[in-house]
Each structure stands twice: as C-alpha cells, then as structure tokens.
Write a protein that holds these residues in place. Sequence first.
Motif, short mmCIF file in Angstrom:
data_model
loop_
_atom_site.label_atom_id
_atom_site.label_comp_id
_atom_site.label_asym_id
_atom_site.label_seq_id
_atom_site.Cartn_x
_atom_site.Cartn_y
_atom_site.Cartn_z
N VAL A 58 8.26 -23.19 33.12
CA VAL A 58 8.44 -23.40 31.68
C VAL A 58 7.54 -22.45 30.88
O VAL A 58 7.95 -21.90 29.86
CB VAL A 58 8.18 -24.87 31.29
N VAL A 59 6.32 -22.23 31.37
CA VAL A 59 5.41 -21.30 30.69
C VAL A 59 5.95 -19.88 30.79
O VAL A 59 5.94 -19.12 29.80
CB VAL A 59 4.00 -21.39 31.29
N ASN A 60 6.44 -19.50 31.97
CA ASN A 60 6.99 -18.15 32.16
C ASN A 60 8.23 -17.91 31.30
O ASN A 60 8.45 -16.80 30.81
CB ASN A 60 7.33 -17.92 33.63
N SER A 61 9.04 -18.96 31.10
CA SER A 61 10.25 -18.83 30.28
C SER A 61 9.88 -18.48 28.84
O SER A 61 10.51 -17.62 28.21
CB SER A 61 11.05 -20.13 30.30
N ILE A 62 8.87 -19.15 28.32
CA ILE A 62 8.43 -18.89 26.95
C ILE A 62 7.75 -17.52 26.85
O ILE A 62 7.94 -16.78 25.89
CB ILE A 62 7.50 -20.01 26.47
N GLU A 63 6.98 -17.19 27.87
CA GLU A 63 6.31 -15.89 27.89
C GLU A 63 7.34 -14.75 27.89
O GLU A 63 7.16 -13.73 27.22
CB GLU A 63 5.40 -15.78 29.12
N LYS A 64 8.43 -14.93 28.62
CA LYS A 64 9.48 -13.90 28.66
C LYS A 64 10.17 -13.77 27.30
O LYS A 64 10.43 -12.65 26.82
CB LYS A 64 10.51 -14.23 29.73
N ALA A 65 10.48 -14.92 26.66
CA ALA A 65 11.13 -14.89 25.35
C ALA A 65 10.26 -14.15 24.34
O ALA A 65 10.74 -13.34 23.54
CB ALA A 65 11.41 -16.31 24.88
N VAL A 66 8.97 -14.42 24.40
CA VAL A 66 8.02 -13.77 23.49
C VAL A 66 7.88 -12.28 23.80
O VAL A 66 7.86 -11.43 22.90
CB VAL A 66 6.65 -14.48 23.59
N SER A 67 7.80 -11.94 25.09
CA SER A 67 7.67 -10.53 25.49
C SER A 67 8.88 -9.72 25.06
O SER A 67 8.75 -8.59 24.59
CB SER A 67 7.48 -10.43 27.01
N ASP A 68 10.07 -10.30 25.22
CA ASP A 68 11.30 -9.61 24.81
C ASP A 68 11.30 -9.37 23.30
O ASP A 68 11.72 -8.31 22.82
CB ASP A 68 12.53 -10.44 25.18
N SER A 69 10.82 -10.36 22.55
CA SER A 69 10.77 -10.23 21.09
C SER A 69 9.77 -9.15 20.67
O SER A 69 10.05 -8.34 19.80
CB SER A 69 10.39 -11.57 20.46
N ILE A 70 8.61 -9.13 21.32
CA ILE A 70 7.58 -8.12 21.00
C ILE A 70 8.11 -6.72 21.28
O ILE A 70 7.91 -5.79 20.48
CB ILE A 70 6.30 -8.39 21.81
N LYS A 71 8.81 -6.57 22.39
CA LYS A 71 9.40 -5.27 22.74
C LYS A 71 10.39 -4.84 21.65
O LYS A 71 10.40 -3.67 21.23
CB LYS A 71 10.10 -5.37 24.09
N ALA A 72 11.21 -5.79 21.20
CA ALA A 72 12.18 -5.50 20.14
C ALA A 72 11.48 -5.16 18.83
O ALA A 72 11.94 -4.29 18.07
CB ALA A 72 13.11 -6.70 19.95
N PHE A 73 10.35 -5.84 18.52
CA PHE A 73 9.56 -5.54 17.32
C PHE A 73 9.11 -4.08 17.33
O PHE A 73 9.22 -3.37 16.32
CB PHE A 73 8.33 -6.44 17.25
N ARG A 74 8.58 -3.64 18.45
CA ARG A 74 8.04 -2.28 18.55
C ARG A 74 9.16 -1.24 18.41
O ARG A 74 8.97 -0.19 17.79
CB ARG A 74 7.31 -2.10 19.88
N GLU A 75 10.32 -1.54 18.96
CA GLU A 75 11.46 -0.62 18.83
C GLU A 75 11.97 -0.61 17.38
O GLU A 75 12.38 0.44 16.88
CB GLU A 75 12.58 -1.04 19.79
N TYR A 76 11.92 -1.76 16.75
CA TYR A 76 12.39 -1.88 15.35
C TYR A 76 11.56 -1.00 14.43
O TYR A 76 12.09 -0.39 13.49
CB TYR A 76 12.29 -3.34 14.93
N LYS A 77 10.29 -0.92 14.72
CA LYS A 77 9.39 -0.11 13.90
C LYS A 77 9.82 1.37 13.91
O LYS A 77 9.67 2.08 12.92
CB LYS A 77 7.96 -0.23 14.43
#
Length: 276
Positions: free
Chosen positions: A119-138
């Motif tokens: 469950v912790v890894n699932s949330i960590e992955k969702a957050v990591s994917d979002s952070i990656k998308a944030f950096r690309e969005y910039k």
Amino acid sequence: MAQLRKSAEAFPIQDIGVAQGNSLSPLLGNIILYEFDKELNKSTDVRCIRYIDDFIILAPDKSVAENTYRKSLHILKGLRMEASSSKTKRSSVDAGFEFLGIELVPGYIRPAKKSRERVVNSIEKAVSDSIKAFREYKNTGELDRSMSLITTLNKASGIMQGWGKHYKFCNDTECLRHIDNNISLIIKKYLAVYREIREKIPEHMRWKLLGIEAVSQIERTPFSWPKLGNSSTLTTVSTVDTLEYLIRRRFHGSSCKRQSFCKSPGCWLRDRSAIQ
C-alpha cells in the motif's frame, strides 16, 4: 454458438485447471474439496479452515498437526492434487503466523508485511509518476490532468480508503499509525516538490499543475457586443442573435444551441418575429 465463441477463453480445454478469475473455480473447488473439509474436521481437537485453495490446520500440539497434514496430503493425492511445499509453513500460535494476507500474533491481528509494503509502494508510485509529469510540464507545457496535484492526492486517498476498509477488522492500531507516518512523509516530500516547481513556472501554468481549470483558460466562443457610443448597432442581426441566445440559455440551460431561432418546444422565441 457465435455468442459462445466470444466467451471461449473463459472455458479452457486444457487438461488441468479453469481460467483464472472464472466463477467456476471456487464452485468446483468447494464441490471437489467437500470431503477434504469433512475428513480433516472429524476430530474435535483439530480444525482445518480452508478458503479456495488455501488452508490452515490448527491442532493442540505439533505431533497432531503433522499427522493431520499428512492426512491432508493423502486425501489430496486421491483427488489428483498436491500441496505446494514452497508455500507450506509450520509455526506455533505463540510465535504468530500468516493466513490469507493476515498476520496473527498473540493479542494482535494486522495486515501482513507484504500487504503493508504494497500500500505504501502504491502511493509512492502515484506520487513519483506525478512528480515526473510536473518536471516535464515545466519544459513542455503539457500535463495530463490525471497527474495533477489534486487528482494524485485523491488517488492516494482512494488507495488508503480501499486498503483500510479491507483490513477494518485488524486491531493493531500502532501498526496502522506506522503506515500513516510513512505515507505522510511521502506526501510532505510531494508537496515540497510541487511548491518548488510552482514557483518556477508562470502564473497561468499553475492552475493546471494544481488540477483546476482556470475560468479564463476555458475554451470559449465569445459573442460581439457594441462598445460605448455605438448604440445604433443594437438592432443589428448579430446583436439580436446574442440577446435571443442569452434568453434561451436562461430558459433551456446549457443544452440550448446558438442558432437563428430556438427549436425547443414551447419556447416563445421559436420565431424571430416575436421580438422584431
């Protein structure tokens, strides 16, 4: 027959087994293993609890447990089945044991370690994917809404809600608090990255990062309206069209389309001559 062929994969013709997830699996399992359950629970001091193809033997001592297990192997062999030696575990109740993803130790019932990590890894992955998308969005100016801050936090909340309700019978509150603390650290780091990237992008890009569509950025089809001092244009066709449309929207809602006259039943503006 044509309809049956579409579902052919749900009814494999191999020599062993049925399709995974098929409702025939638990049904046939319960039918075939009925005698297995009955035989292993004949003794009053032994309990065999089975769920689908997982079972646990509870006995007063190790000797009785081993004898019962050997009996189970014998019955399974007669059914042309076998127990997985790699998945077979032996333990005392005092030392604690796992069954069906649950850890049972003296005084406590809690999710198994693998489930807690998952469950912790699932949330960590969702957050990591979002952070990656944030950096690309910039750099690109493109961001899928599913990667926005609000959507990602809602996704994390959904994971926690679903997982927590699945294990609502567990009584180890301290264990659950430990999971909350780990997730809290992940969220704090996520928010810190969000703030950092937010400060480095233009104001108009921040809305999408957050996950809210700015009113000024919504696609529009703006009408024209006379400016101050051009009152002579108030009777032009385009101006009358605009007024008609606004009235129709008031009566018929957003489904009303802009057109030369309204076709909605009962509308007093069906005919333009009504206001000319």
